[in-house]
Motif scaffolding. Structure first.
Motif, short mmCIF file in Angstrom:
data_model
loop_
_atom_site.label_atom_id
_atom_site.label_comp_id
_atom_site.label_asym_id
_atom_site.label_seq_id
_atom_site.Cartn_x
_atom_site.Cartn_y
_atom_site.Cartn_z
N ARG A 35 0.99 -1.32 0.12
CA ARG A 35 -0.18 0.01 -0.10
C ARG A 35 0.87 1.36 -0.04
O ARG A 35 0.63 2.16 -0.56
N GLN A 36 2.04 1.11 0.74
CA GLN A 36 2.89 2.30 0.64
C GLN A 36 3.55 2.72 -0.59
O GLN A 36 3.63 3.81 -1.04
N THR A 37 3.51 1.75 -1.41
CA THR A 37 4.07 1.92 -2.79
C THR A 37 3.14 2.56 -3.74
O THR A 37 3.28 3.44 -4.50
N ASN A 39 0.69 4.44 -2.46
CA ASN A 39 0.66 5.86 -2.07
C ASN A 39 1.82 6.66 -2.71
O ASN A 39 1.39 7.90 -2.79
#
Lengths: 75, 139
Positions: A35-37, A39
């Motif tokens: 999910r951070q990627t 984002n």
């Protein structure tokens, strides 16, 4: 919104909204990244590989150029 | 702070290195300044430092895994690790060349060993710090 560090802009936030408010986690699960990627891609902090870019456009059923635009492109 | 498992892992490794090997270098520096010049005298201290690094890494990674949804690295994690490595590996290279020069100049083995250790430590700390910068500022 964070200042973009790449020359590639994208419409992922808008496309997620038009796909039933898809969450970043749901998109991340479908394209095989964290999910951070997602984002970081949305915020212009990371330009994805061609493969991940195609996967994103496939999820939204849109051509690649409707999801990503090269900000440095002229005329 | 919104971080992936890989970024948490980098923080854990960085803290482990700085606390473990940093403590060793402080103690080793005091030993050298007190006239200790035999390498075997440093081995127990180094063993404790390595045990400390391993303990911090195990505990930290367990906490990081519990606090993360996924523990798998993706293409962004791999690119950041690769770029940080290429930007920091010169430090180890300089240390190795320095150690070879020290051997040619017949410098004491204690200094040669610690020059290599310091360059390895510096290279790894720089790599971790650069990874954090790339995660935070973008790549």
């Amino acid at each position: 919104m964070a200042r973009s560090r790449t020359s590639v802009r994208n419409q992922i936030r808008t496309l997620r909204f038009h796909h039933g408010e898809m969450t970043q986690q749901q998109l991340a699960d479908q394209i095989g990244v964290t999910r951070q990627t997602v984002n970081a891609i949305e915020g212009g902090k990371y330009s994805p590989s061609l493969e991940v870019a195609f996967r994103i456009s496939h999820v939204f059923d849109k051509p690649l150029e409707e999801v990503f635009q090269f900000a440095g492109a002229s005329g | 702070m919104d971080t992936s498992f890989e970024e948490k892992s980098v923080w854990v490794q960085l803290v482990g290195l700085v606390v473990g090997l940093g403590s060793y270098l402080v103690v080793a520096g005091l030993m050298v300044s007190n006239g200790v010049s035999a390498l075997p005298a440093f081995v127990p201290v180094f063993a404790v430092a390595i045990a400390l690094v391993v303990a911090i890494n195990i505990a930290g990674h367990v906490v990081a895994a519990v606090a993360s949804q996924s523990v798998e690295a993706d293409e962004r994690d791999r690119l950041i690790a690769c770029r940080a490595e290429s930007q920091s590996s010169w430090i180890l290279g300089v240390g190795v060349i320095g150690a070879i020069m020290a051997l040619i100049l017949s410098v004491s083995g204690v200094w040669v060993a610690h020059l290599l250790l310091i360059s390895l430590f510096g290279s790894e700390v720089a790599k971790g710090a650069l990874q954090i910068v790339h995660y935070r500022r973008g790549i």
